[in-house]
Design an enzyme around this catalytic site. Sequence first.
Site, mmCIF file in Angstrom:
data_model
loop_
_atom_site.group_PDB
_atom_site.id
_atom_site.type_symbol
_atom_site.label_atom_id
_atom_site.label_comp_id
_atom_site.label_asym_id
_atom_site.label_seq_id
_atom_site.Cartn_x
_atom_site.Cartn_y
_atom_site.Cartn_z
ATOM 1 N N HIS A 163 15.939 55.906 66.971
ATOM 2 C CA HIS A 163 14.602 56.311 67.401
ATOM 3 C C HIS A 163 14.661 57.434 68.441
ATOM 4 O O HIS A 163 13.700 58.167 68.619
ATOM 5 C CB HIS A 163 13.850 55.129 68.011
ATOM 6 C CG HIS A 163 13.727 53.964 67.086
ATOM 7 N ND1 HIS A 163 13.015 54.018 65.911
ATOM 8 C CD2 HIS A 163 14.224 52.700 67.155
ATOM 9 C CE1 HIS A 163 13.082 52.842 65.299
ATOM 10 N NE2 HIS A 163 13.810 52.025 66.034
ATOM 11 N N HIS A 210 12.017 62.276 73.807
ATOM 12 C CA HIS A 210 11.085 62.406 72.685
ATOM 13 C C HIS A 210 10.895 63.904 72.470
ATOM 14 O O HIS A 210 10.801 64.668 73.431
ATOM 15 C CB HIS A 210 9.749 61.734 73.002
ATOM 16 C CG HIS A 210 9.899 60.272 73.329
ATOM 17 N ND1 HIS A 210 9.807 59.282 72.377
ATOM 18 C CD2 HIS A 210 10.163 59.649 74.498
ATOM 19 C CE1 HIS A 210 9.998 58.106 72.940
ATOM 20 N NE2 HIS A 210 10.218 58.300 74.230
ATOM 21 N N HIS A 261 16.093 58.507 78.021
ATOM 22 C CA HIS A 261 16.028 58.901 76.612
ATOM 23 C C HIS A 261 14.985 60.001 76.451
ATOM 24 O O HIS A 261 14.307 60.374 77.418
ATOM 25 C CB HIS A 261 15.680 57.692 75.733
ATOM 26 C CG HIS A 261 14.381 57.060 76.108
ATOM 27 N ND1 HIS A 261 14.270 55.995 76.958
ATOM 28 C CD2 HIS A 261 13.111 57.377 75.762
ATOM 29 C CE1 HIS A 261 13.005 55.677 77.121
ATOM 30 N NE2 HIS A 261 12.284 56.502 76.404
ATOM 31 N N THR A 292 6.120 52.988 75.094
ATOM 32 C CA THR A 292 5.530 53.840 74.056
ATOM 33 C C THR A 292 6.137 53.567 72.682
ATOM 34 O O THR A 292 5.883 54.302 71.733
ATOM 35 C CB THR A 292 5.698 55.332 74.409
ATOM 36 O OG1 THR A 292 7.086 55.646 74.440
ATOM 37 C CG2 THR A 292 5.072 55.631 75.762
ATOM 38 N N THR A 293 6.945 52.526 72.600
ATOM 39 C CA THR A 293 7.485 52.079 71.320
ATOM 40 C C THR A 293 7.279 50.574 71.215
ATOM 41 O O THR A 293 7.089 49.893 72.226
ATOM 42 C CB THR A 293 8.993 52.376 71.215
ATOM 43 O OG1 THR A 293 9.678 51.716 72.282
ATOM 44 C CG2 THR A 293 9.274 53.862 71.283
ATOM 45 N N HIS A 339 12.356 60.347 79.628
ATOM 46 C CA HIS A 339 11.965 59.152 80.367
ATOM 47 C C HIS A 339 13.195 58.524 81.016
ATOM 48 O O HIS A 339 14.179 58.246 80.329
ATOM 49 C CB HIS A 339 11.312 58.122 79.437
ATOM 50 C CG HIS A 339 10.021 58.584 78.851
ATOM 51 N ND1 HIS A 339 9.514 58.075 77.669
ATOM 52 C CD2 HIS A 339 9.126 59.503 79.285
ATOM 53 C CE1 HIS A 339 8.363 58.669 77.409
ATOM 54 N NE2 HIS A 339 8.106 59.539 78.372
ATOM 55 N N GLU A 393 5.227 63.093 74.800
ATOM 56 C CA GLU A 393 4.311 61.983 74.549
ATOM 57 C C GLU A 393 3.066 62.127 75.406
ATOM 58 O O GLU A 393 1.947 61.921 74.928
ATOM 59 C CB GLU A 393 5.016 60.664 74.803
ATOM 60 C CG GLU A 393 6.177 60.441 73.850
ATOM 61 C CD GLU A 393 6.478 58.980 73.613
ATOM 62 O OE1 GLU A 393 6.442 58.552 72.436
ATOM 63 O OE2 GLU A 393 6.774 58.272 74.596
#
Length: 346
Positions: A87, A114, A112, A219-220, A138, A125
């Site tokens: 992910h 995005h 991690h 957010t996941t 993040h 995000e």
Amino acid sequence: MRLLSFSSIALLQLSFITARHGTKWTYAGPEGQDHWDENYPYCGGAFQSPININSELMRFDPTLRPINVRNYNLSPNEQLTFGNNGHSVQLSLPSKMYISGLPHYYSAAQLHFHWGSSSKPMGSEHLVNNKQYAAEMHIVHYNSDKYPNISMAVDKSDGLAVLGVLIEVGEFNPAFEQFLKFLNGIKYRDQKVQVPGFNIRSLLPTQLNEYYRYDGSLTTPPCYPSVLWTVFRNPVTLSHEQYMALATTLFSSHAQDSVSVMLNSNYRKPQPMDSRIVLVSFKEGDPSWINTGLMVPAVVCSALGMVLIVSIICCLFRQKRSGAQQEKNQSVGYNIGEQDEYGSRV
């Protein structure tokens, strides 16, 4: 409050949280974010993240102090695990790293990213006044005052604190190269490599005193509303080459899978505000940001400006009229001291 992916010092990862629930999820398609709430009810609940940080929702809070990061400068002798969990890419962090100045002591667990795609470098995000950035980092921390590890903290209302860093394409960033150069070693899901420690502080914006603060969620999936979000106002940059490496090197599929699936556009769309406000640690530089910390609509500012101009003109007119009246009074023998405030004779 809450946060996105998760992994502890013991290398707890997003995949571990997902495995506990036993349900696969993706960002698009039949198992995409529009269907997350079918298996993860919190994803359809209140106080979800990310959000569009809009000026009308902001309130200046003078009690918000600069973020203090502690023990972020890691020794090269300290090995960090850098992995692809299908992910995102994730870098493990030691719990000796922490942030101070929050209601609790929050220890680091992992960071991690995005990002968007090669053709659409818009993958942050969080949005700011409808603007989406190329990517977002993040740095996940857990409440170590109350919980022994991130897996115990992840579903608690005060469990997590996340630092969000917006990323735009611009100048080359040597700090990010410390781990981006290892991307080829983690091209496929569940692959991991060891990365020498470095100064994690160098990944953050220069100014840590300007940020947005609100209560939100992971957010996941499973989208627990457990994150105290701090999103820095000022973005950092990646070069075009660095961004393209992130957007084109990785796969969300395993190396042995018959079909390879690219890992990109791994961002969740903005969620409803649910009557929340966003506290900000700074004041805007324009007159519409008043002492109460509330944004005054531009039309109100314009009206106030017109009132001020009219008042000045009226004042000048009264002064001129008063001077003319004074000359007239002197010509008929009146003494100025014999007039009241309206110019009438006493």
